[in-house]
Enzyme design. Structure first.
Site, mmCIF file in Angstrom:
data_model
loop_
_atom_site.group_PDB
_atom_site.id
_atom_site.type_symbol
_atom_site.label_atom_id
_atom_site.label_comp_id
_atom_site.label_asym_id
_atom_site.label_seq_id
_atom_site.Cartn_x
_atom_site.Cartn_y
_atom_site.Cartn_z
ATOM 1 N N VAL A 201 0.812 -1.222 0.000
ATOM 2 C CA VAL A 201 0.000 0.000 0.000
ATOM 3 C C VAL A 201 0.847 1.274 0.000
ATOM 4 O O VAL A 201 0.301 2.378 -0.067
ATOM 5 C CB VAL A 201 -0.960 0.028 1.207
ATOM 6 C CG1 VAL A 201 -1.928 -1.134 1.143
ATOM 7 C CG2 VAL A 201 -0.189 0.019 2.534
ATOM 8 N N GLY A 202 2.173 1.134 0.074
ATOM 9 C CA GLY A 202 3.040 2.308 0.054
ATOM 10 C C GLY A 202 3.522 2.757 1.420
ATOM 11 O O GLY A 202 3.835 3.932 1.622
ATOM 12 N N ASP B 2 10.580 -4.497 8.185
ATOM 13 C CA ASP B 2 10.019 -5.443 7.217
ATOM 14 C C ASP B 2 11.134 -6.352 6.713
ATOM 15 O O ASP B 2 12.154 -5.861 6.231
ATOM 16 C CB ASP B 2 9.393 -4.677 6.053
ATOM 17 C CG ASP B 2 8.559 -5.555 5.141
ATOM 18 O OD1 ASP B 2 8.764 -6.790 5.156
ATOM 19 O OD2 ASP B 2 7.721 -5.018 4.405
#
Length: 391
Positions: free
Chosen positions: A80-81, A106
């Site tokens: 989603v950015g 991440d």
């Protein structure tokens, strides 16, 4: 248990813009022109809101006005950015005079791509092109695993149990293959590495001057594990301490019967107590409304909105402060007669209406971020995006 103790030790240790044209008929001509030559123009193209939900302002002034340290965690569904939003926020903070650290938790890092700079290696690196100090870090679980091995050296399970005063029972545990278990990567090693960095930022004097710390978190599941980890460790430490007391009592009785040497109480209880206190500090930071905020990032699709709603419910259950929701990749209004674009805009407007009627999301400050005609790579592009989102 080994991971708990090693976290306590490891966390104390030191620790060109690529453009991609899309949908040329959508009227996105201004982006390339404004960031060409690594320069941001003072005049940004205006993106009209697709719905009347909110002005779309992030109320950035309230985010930047306080001088005390603030933690911002950006998370949501994959793709989603999140990284672009987190990186642009870090650049914006630094541009407003706040020494800033941005951290990717991440496992599939893209922070290096976002800054168009090599940030790998598991260490803080300065970001080029920003006036105020801005450091970036991609947490690398493999490096932490090597650090764990380095700090434990060639200690075997027998030696570890000796340090706990339980060496006499090591032979009875041979069938459990504990050596292999300790050498294997923990399923939560990503989250352990992230927590260790939070502890370093909180405790190490060299980080005290950084007033803004931004986390580009992993997709929803990883992030929820990260936020719940302090509670999990707190519970685990309590259970381990109780278990050790029981085993020690049993071993003492064994000594009385067979005349073995007195079992010595080593440093384990103190180290567990220290880790318990430090986990409590992290837990309190995650839940402190004065120092921490989780920003949910999503896109205008039904699936993404539904996941964002569930994420907010989980964060609320964990008492993690949430005030803002970024809806990314919104199609701007256009004079084009593109039928596809018209259908997509209509669908996105409908989805924005779902947010207004969602009990979890309707109370959040809505930030609307447009779909751009280029990849957001490098500090100039991040400044451009930051001026669109964080205003």
């Amino acid at each position: 248990m080994a991971a708990l103790l090693l976290l306590n030790r490891v966390s104390r240790s030191t620790s060109s813009i690529s453009l991609h044209r899309v949908a040329g008929t959508l009227g996105f001509n201004s982006f390339n022109a404004q960031i060409h030559g690594d320069r941001i123009s003072g005049t940004l193209f205006r993106v009209r809101s697709l719905a009347t939900l909110a002005e779309g302002a992030s109320h950035f002034n309230e985010m930047v006005s306080v001088n005390q340290r603030k933690y911002y965690l950006l998370g949501g569904k994959g793709g989603v950015g999140k990284t672009s939003c987190a990186a642009s926020l870090a650049v914006k903070f630094a541009s407003h005079g706040h020494p800033t650290i941005v951290v990717s938790t991440d496992p599939a890092h893209s922070l290096s791509d976002s800054f168009s700079q090599d940030l790998s290696g598991g260490v803080l690196k300065p970001v080029q092109g920003v006036d105020s100090p801005l450091l970036a870090l991609e947490i690398t679980p493999e490096i932490m695993k090597d650090e764990i091995k380095r700090q434990t050296g060639d200690k075997s399970v027998k030696n570890m149990m000796d340090s706990m005063g339980l060496g006499m029972f090591a032979g009875e545990l041979g069938d459990l293959n504990l050596e292999d278990m300790l050498n294997a990567a923990s399923p939560g090693i990503d989250e352990i590495a992230a927590i260790s960095k939070v502890l370093q930022f909180m405790e190490a004097p060299e980080y005290s001057r950084f007033t803004r710390i931004v986390f580009d978190t992993a997709p929803t599941g990883h992030t929820l594990r990260l936020l719940s980890l302090p509670d999990f460790y707190d519970s685990s430490i309590s259970k381990i301490t109780k278990l050790k007391k029981k085993i020690t009592a049993a071993a003492s009785a064994f000594k009385l019967v067979f005349g073995k040497k007195e079992i010595q109480q080593k440093e384990l209880p103190n180290e567990l107590d220290q880790l318990k206190e430090r986990m409590e500090k992290v837990r309190n930071v995650f839940r402190d409304v004065d120092t921490t905020e989780f920003v949910i990032v999503t896109i205008p699709t039904v699936m993404a909105i539904n996941e964002s709603s569930r994420l907010h419910a989980s964060l609320r259950k964990e008492n993690v402060p949430v005030h803002r929701l970024i809806v990314n990749q919104l199609l701007p209004q256009s004079e084009s007669d593109c039928k596809f674009c018209s259908i997509r805009r209509k669908e996105q407007t409908r989805v924005l209406g779902l947010i207004q009627n969602d009990t979890e999301l309707s109370g959040l400050k809505l930030i609307q971020s447009p779909l751009l005609d280029a990849e957001i790579r490098g500090v100039p592009a991040l400044k451009f995006m930051g001026d669109l989102i964080w205003k």
